[in-house]
Write a protein that holds these residues in place. Structure first.
Motif, PDB file in Angstrom:
ATOM      1  N   GLN A 133       3.294 -15.415  -0.589  1.00  0.00           N
ATOM      2  CA  GLN A 133       2.345 -14.384  -1.015  1.00  0.00           C
ATOM      3  C   GLN A 133       2.380 -13.231  -0.022  1.00  0.00           C
ATOM      4  OE1 GLN A 133      -1.343 -15.583  -3.058  1.00  0.00           O
ATOM      5  NE2 GLN A 133      -2.426 -14.547  -1.391  1.00  0.00           N
ATOM      6  N   LEU A 134       2.660 -12.028  -0.537  1.00  0.00           N
ATOM      7  CA  LEU A 134       2.740 -10.818   0.275  1.00  0.00           C
ATOM      8  C   LEU A 134       1.680  -9.831  -0.185  1.00  0.00           C
ATOM      9  CD1 LEU A 134       6.610 -10.368   0.003  1.00  0.00           C
ATOM     10  CD2 LEU A 134       5.429 -11.078   2.065  1.00  0.00           C
ATOM     11  N   ARG A 135       1.051  -9.172   0.767  1.00  0.00           N
ATOM     12  CA  ARG A 135       0.076  -8.141   0.449  1.00  0.00           C
ATOM     13  C   ARG A 135       0.647  -6.788   0.860  1.00  0.00           C
ATOM     14  NH1 ARG A 135      -4.371  -7.858  -2.616  1.00  0.00           N
ATOM     15  NH2 ARG A 135      -5.035  -9.898  -1.779  1.00  0.00           N
ATOM     16  N   ARG A 136       0.869  -5.924  -0.117  1.00  0.00           N
ATOM     17  CA  ARG A 136       1.381  -4.593   0.190  1.00  0.00           C
ATOM     18  C   ARG A 136       0.248  -3.695   0.666  1.00  0.00           C
ATOM     19  NH1 ARG A 136       5.813  -1.949  -3.605  1.00  0.00           N
ATOM     20  NH2 ARG A 136       6.771  -3.866  -2.830  1.00  0.00           N
ATOM     21  N   SER A 137       0.507  -2.948   1.718  1.00  0.00           N
ATOM     22  CA  SER A 137      -0.506  -2.052   2.252  1.00  0.00           C
ATOM     23  C   SER A 137      -0.942  -1.050   1.182  1.00  0.00           C
ATOM     24  CB  SER A 137       0.054  -1.309   3.470  1.00  0.00           C
ATOM     25  OG  SER A 137      -0.877  -0.388   3.976  1.00  0.00           O
TER      26      SER A 137
END
Length: 370
Positions: free
Chosen positions: A235-239
């Motif tokens: 799981q990645l959170r893009r700025s």
């Protein structure tokens, strides 16, 4: 009484110090009447110069000058003066580059004096100036670097990096610093004199920065059998953007049976740190091995999955050899340039990402006997 310049960088970027000629005796020149850096024996171009204006100040007056044609070589930088010889100019480090922006390709070129201590700093300064001067907004965006340092008799050293910032005045300083650090490693070794090198820079600037943070690593199960396939979701959170999921499929080898394996997902910097914890400090024994070691650095702009497990291994000056038979480790570990390893990276895979990836997450995977 005339003006003369000691040249550090020449080309699309000029860095030079102008001073007064003290004496010309045939082809020998004394100048400045004081030290430049006090560096002793040096090798940098000497150039003619013209004084354009004198800026008068009660604090400190100074002159504005323009560097002219190269006329010789500065060979000494001593307490009382600098000294040089008129005639041929010394070798320099050529730097060529291209900046790709939304407005097109903008080339640049300059040369740097071959000073063992100053050259890396000058490469960083001049590269930053050349790059920033060719981008309309140089403190925001996404920058991709592919730099090549080619040394005589050495394999090419390729430096790949990605940088992103919403607002950062050092956005174009960082590519120059990374290239300069690699040059410094090549020039400050006990193995040989600084090699002749040429530097080539390919830089791309995109106006919108892309930064992603690793938030978690989720396997479909934490107990597996040898030969099975594990599905992993990162799981990645893009700025200032959406939540993104990246998927990996990990086949479990049979020699992992009965072990607990640590899975780590990370950006380039964190992946280097994770592998560095299970490896020893490098001990190169030649300049070519320094190049090999520098080339092992993971480039950014990727998401890395590492599987770390216990097992004997050996690190030599040429690289890491994990999971060797204990008898081989015992036989080969007597050399001081070889370090015994207790853990190693048993699996590594990466996925290209559109920008910079930060952070890491980990989970333990228990591999059953059967």
């Amino acid at each position: 009484g005339g003006a003369v310049a000691a040249v550090l960088v020449t080309g699309d970027v000029d860095i030079a110090a102008t001073g007064t000629v003290t004496l010309v005796d045939g082809d020998r020149v004394l100048a400045f009447g004081h030290p430049f850096f006090g560096a002793g024996a040096v090798s940098m171009p000497m150039a003619s110069a013209t004084i354009l204006n004198t800026m008068v100040s009660s604090l400190r007056s100074f002159k504005m000058s323009a560097t002219g044609a190269l006329v010789g070589e500065v060979t000494q930088d001593r307490l009382s003066a600098i000294a040089g010889v008129l005639g041929p100019t010394p070798k320099m480090i050529p730097v060529r580059g291209r900046v790709q922006t939304v407005g097109g390709v903008k080339p640049f070129r300059f040369e740097v004096a071959r000073d063992p201590l100053l050259a890396p700093r000058l490469v960083a300064m001049a590269s930053a100036a050349a790059l920033a001067g060719r981008v309309p907004a140089s403190d925001r965006g996404l920058v991709r670097l592919r730099g090549t340092v080619a040394g005589t008799g050495l394999p090419p050293l390729v430096i790949e990096e990605v940088y992103a910032a919403e607002r950062d005045a050092s956005l174009f300083v960082r590519p120059g610093v990374d290239v300069a650090m690699a040059l410094a490693w090549l020039w400050n070794t006990p193995f040989a004199a600084p090699p002749d090198v040429a530097i080539d820079l390919e830089v791309t600037h995109e106006p919108e920065p892309v930064e992603e943070l690793v938030e978690g690593l989720y396997p479909d199960r934490t107990q597996v059998r040898p030969g099975e396939l594990v599905e992993l979701v990162v799981q990645l959170r893009r700025s200032r953007g959406p939540l993104i999921r990246e998927r990996f499929r990990l086949p479990v080898p049979h020699d992992w049976a009965g072990e607990t394996v640590r899975l780590i997902v990370a950006g380039a910097g964190e992946a280097d740190q994770a592998s560095g914890k299970v490896e020893a400090e490098p001990w190169p024994t030649s300049l070519a091995e320094v190049v090999t070691w520098l080339g092992r650095r993971r480039p950014n702009g990727r998401l890395y999955l590492l599987a770390v497990r216990r097992g004997p291994g050996l690190q030599t000056s040429r690289g890491v050899n994990p999971f060797l038979p204990p008898s081989a480790v015992a036989t080969l570990s007597g050399d001081p340039s070889r370090a015994v390893l207790r853990e190693g990276v048993a699996w590594e895979e990466h996925r290209a990402r559109p920008g910079v990836v930060y952070g890491q997450a980990s989970v333990e995977l228990e591999v059953l006997h059967r």
